[in-house]
Design an enzyme around this catalytic site. Structure first.
Site, PDB file in Angstrom:
ATOM      1  N   HIS B 160      -3.278   9.767  -4.390  1.00 53.79           N
ATOM      2  CA  HIS B 160      -2.909   8.663  -3.511  1.00 53.79           C
ATOM      3  C   HIS B 160      -3.379   7.340  -4.089  1.00 53.79           C
ATOM      4  O   HIS B 160      -4.505   7.218  -4.556  1.00 53.79           O
ATOM      5  CB  HIS B 160      -3.488   8.843  -2.112  1.00 53.79           C
ATOM      6  CG  HIS B 160      -2.676   8.119  -1.084  1.00 53.79           C
ATOM      7  ND1 HIS B 160      -2.686   6.751  -0.969  1.00 53.79           N
ATOM      8  CD2 HIS B 160      -1.785   8.567  -0.174  1.00 53.79           C
ATOM      9  CE1 HIS B 160      -1.852   6.398  -0.005  1.00 53.79           C
ATOM     10  NE2 HIS B 160      -1.289   7.484   0.492  1.00 53.79           N
ATOM     11  N   HIS B 161      -2.507   6.360  -4.013  1.00 54.17           N
ATOM     12  CA  HIS B 161      -2.826   5.067  -4.586  1.00 54.17           C
ATOM     13  C   HIS B 161      -3.926   4.356  -3.820  1.00 54.17           C
ATOM     14  O   HIS B 161      -4.562   3.432  -4.342  1.00 54.17           O
ATOM     15  CB  HIS B 161      -1.571   4.203  -4.627  1.00 54.17           C
ATOM     16  CG  HIS B 161      -1.431   3.493  -5.917  1.00 54.17           C
ATOM     17  ND1 HIS B 161      -2.444   2.735  -6.452  1.00 54.17           N
ATOM     18  CD2 HIS B 161      -0.423   3.455  -6.809  1.00 54.17           C
ATOM     19  CE1 HIS B 161      -2.048   2.240  -7.604  1.00 54.17           C
ATOM     20  NE2 HIS B 161      -0.829   2.672  -7.852  1.00 54.17           N
ATOM     21  N   ALA B 162      -4.183   4.772  -2.592  1.00 55.43           N
ATOM     22  CA  ALA B 162      -5.278   4.154  -1.839  1.00 55.43           C
ATOM     23  C   ALA B 162      -6.624   4.497  -2.467  1.00 55.43           C
ATOM     24  O   ALA B 162      -7.588   3.746  -2.341  1.00 55.43           O
ATOM     25  CB  ALA B 162      -5.241   4.620  -0.382  1.00 55.43           C
TER      26      ALA B 162
END
Lengths: 491, 491
Positions: B160-162
């Site tokens: 996940h890019h978060a």
């Protein structure tokens, strides 16, 4: 891959005419299987079929399965239904018939890595079953799973309960399966209805407002949030039998079920386990003890759960309570769609140590439960609805939830046990012999275990579903089920 | 399967102390990758690695991969981060470090049915990549995909890019991959931080209120809906470079990009395609024409897209416009986390018929675009951030959306092209030689095509992602890319 060749001449006019005829609104019960879905709960049911491809002339793979389904889908309207939701949620959604079903989307394949054992199959099916269906397409998926030990092939199907009631479920199985191993494709009907165009948002909104004018109180109820309101609208839209059952439950508050570790909120994950018990063993027990096959199934489950609860040091003094879905379809209703199901709640004698005493106790408990349904023809109680079973499970669970909310009544049951009699003769799927047909059902908050049983040929195929955070060792229960059946048959 | 052996003695106290130290709040940019997710949009990036297992001592399968990841995860904090969202959404979420990562959940396997060709691999990866990550676990998944033609094994990873910025992405790759085929597992740090307990809802709410007291205007902005408000809060939380770029865009309204069939809203589905171009061909073109490798990549894409647009009878007169993510990380920022990326918008000369003229036009266009970033050190423009690239793509796309909303400015670009230089030396994954490393990036509404390129050894590995409703024949574009590179090298 489109099902029907494109017909450019005058299709729009035909489609428009057909739309008037074929577009159909979901019932409140059917729509409830859509409305219940959230990030943890899904409204579909599944099944896993094990095939022996050696009896088929062609390999059972993605391409042959697409051809096979394409030949049959003209006779299977629910597999062509696409959802048209009414903007703003002001009315129940509609189905429209779409002949451009994209089989490249719906029919999929994968393989198990070597060795292709039962544990690997279980992991794949659990993972696929946990995922919701894509509402932009007709609500079904079919997976060809290759690489099983012994050269077997599995077919996992996922169908949304909003589209598939008991009747539709049986029709789909009987159309996809054939007692004839050479399985000629059925002839498409001479007059195929034209494909319907997807209605525009504006059309759907207009339909919604028109519906509102006809039922001014409907949208208000539909928009009310919360379980209590949901249940009110459920009653409003019919489902009379459950309504009666609920009234009875309110008049005679049910005995609360003991609260167990799996009677809690679930996560989005699922685990599944399956196993087979010889029908001859079950019949032997039935005949020697003078009870029904269903009594034996319930007693086997009671023995297995007792052992599992002992392992986990949480065997309650009181017996567990199982919800048992039953069909309430009358002969006059035989041709109607919709979920004609209700449920009995029976004691599972997990508190008894003697296996034979457990069978007798189940028999007595089931007889009492059936007396509660005396107003219904007794013969119907034996006709368990296959695909409709989880519908009743879910609706009763929701009713239980709403009762808890409204009246703080305790949990009325611990789990669902559903027993679906199936065909005795061998069936073929694209020419490949079906060896087993394991159900993959659904669970919900507070109802973290479902045991569904289907008979086929000389076996009873068990499918258990739960959530890995609630019952991490689900396969242990199926092991105990198989052992309990063998022990009872040996007595 | 837990990563660390349970430590029953005094763990609660240690965990509580550690929580004060290790719990970390997401930045506004990081959290934006969570907030952007809906039923059609996901905030993760992926990669597909092709391995040759014949160089490994042990088979590359589910069990060996779990052991391999378990040995490395102590050195990979982002793979242990679990999300703790603040109730009511009144503040940005936090990460907490959980050492009980369930590798049975995160590391998965499947196989392709025979013959295990490229098309089958693409279908599996597209399907897996389209599904969101489960927020109840650290936000990553790893799939071992067996059954590829030639005995190869693929590893698909989803992150996940978060949680993963450019730095973290490179760290993960360099920890999982090794230039040493015997790949000894790294020693865990001598002092492992204790696992953190998941904070209760009440703790998170308290943290949220405390945060509110410190930043009274923050929650109001966070709760505002709509792209324009989102962009305001994005600026509020930093991301200075994009803020500057936006100011520049407002001062000098950008040339609108021609609107193409793939610059539309997408569905929840994805399709992916991959291919390889020899680095020697690209270098040959670069040297003979006196341009950069990136110019050649852009020109190859321009030629391929021109042919695809001609096929579909939608070649615009004006050149396409491509968004090119660039890192803006300075030497002083080398050790900071967070997305230090911005973007240039360059013309793609799809309107020119001569391949060599296209290379020259790209070179001129890229030079102009770089001049817009003159305030930044020129050397940094070459350092493309690998995993951060889609961050810039997404943020610029959102900015574009908000500008459209606010000022009805037209689409500033048609697609994203991201070129990530990678290692030249061979790398090994659990002892198996990595043959290729194809990116699997993200798209969003209006930006229906992303081309990401990674160099490795003597190749440039292309990964294209789109939505099958926007570009059904995505593999045709990769075929044209390979053909265009060969044609240019032959000139």
């Amino acid at each position: 891959m489109s099902i029907f060749p494109a017909d450019s001449s005058g299709r729009t006019e035909r489609a428009r005419a057909a739309q008037e005829v074929h577009m159909r609104q979901l019932s409140g019960v059917d729509a409830s299987f859509l409305h219940m879905e959230d990030s943890r709960m899904t409204g579909h049911v599944g099944g896993l079929i094990i095939l022996d491809p050696s009896t088929a002339e062609r390999p059972v793979d993605l391409e042959t399965m697409k051809e096979y389904v394409a030949a049959r889908i003209p006779a299977l309207p629910p597999l062509r239904w696409r959802l048209a939701e009414v903007p703003l949620g002001i009315d129940l959604p509609y189905w429209y018939d779409d002949h451009d079903v994209d089989l490249d989307f719906h029919v999929r394949s994968l393989a198990l890595p070597a060795p292709g054992n039962q544990q690997q199959l279980i992991e794949q099916v659990s993972r696929i079953h946990a995922r919701p269906l894509d509402r932009a397409h007709p609500l079904w998926e079919l997976y060809v799973i290759e690489g099983l030990e012994g050269g077997k092939v599995a077919i996992y199907t996922k169908l949304h309960h909003a589209a598939i009631d008991g009747k539709a479920g049986r029709m789909i199985l009987s159309t996809l399966l054939s007692p004839d191993p050479s399985c000629p494709a059925p002839q498409p009907p001479a007059e195929m209805p034209a494909s319907e165009t997807r209605p525009s948002e504006m059309e759907m909104l207009t339909r919604g407002w028109m519906g509102l004018l006809g039922h001014p109180g409907k949208s208000v109820e539909l928009m009310l949030k919360g379980a209590a309101e949901w249940q009110k609208s459920m009653q409003h839209f019919g489902y009379a039998a459950l309504g009666e059952a609920r009234t009875k439950m309110l008049d005679n508050p049910p005995v609360p079920a003991p609260r167990l570790s799996f009677n809690k909120s679930m996560t989005a994950r699922r685990n599944w386990a399956y196993g087979t018990v010889p029908l001859s063993d079950v019949k032997k027990i039935k005949e020697s003890l003078g009870c029904t096959i269903n009594d034996v199934v319930m007693a086997i489950c009671a023995g297995a759960l007792r052992q599992w609860l002992l392992d986990h040091d949480e065997l309650p003094e009181a017996p567990l309570r199982a919800m048992v879905p039953v069909s309430i379809r009358t002969a006059e209703q035989a041709d109607t769609a919709g979920n004609q199901v209700s449920a009995m709640i029976a004691e599972l004698p997990t508190h008894l140590t003697d296996p034979l005493a457990r069978v007798e106790a189940v028999h007595a408990s089931m007889s009492r439960a059936k007396e509660d349904f005396a107003a219904l023809p007794a013969a119907l109680l034996q006709e368990f609805a296959q695909f409709a079973a989880p519908a009743a499970a879910e609706l009763v669970a929701r009713t239980a939830a709403s009762l808890r909310l409204a009246d703080t009544v305790a949990l009325p049951f611990n789990l669902v046990i559903s027993n679906v009699p199936g065909p005795r003769e061998p069936l073929y799927y694209a020419g490949a012999l079906m060896e087993a047909n394991y159900p993959v059902s659904m669970i919900s908050d507070g109802m973290g275990l479902n045991i569904t049983v289907q008979s086929y040929r000389d076996n009873m195929d068990f499918g258990l579903i739960s959530c890995p955070e609630l019952i991490p060792d689900l396969e242990r229960i199926i092991d105990y089920i198989v052992a309990e059946a063998a022990a009872l048959a040996a007595v």
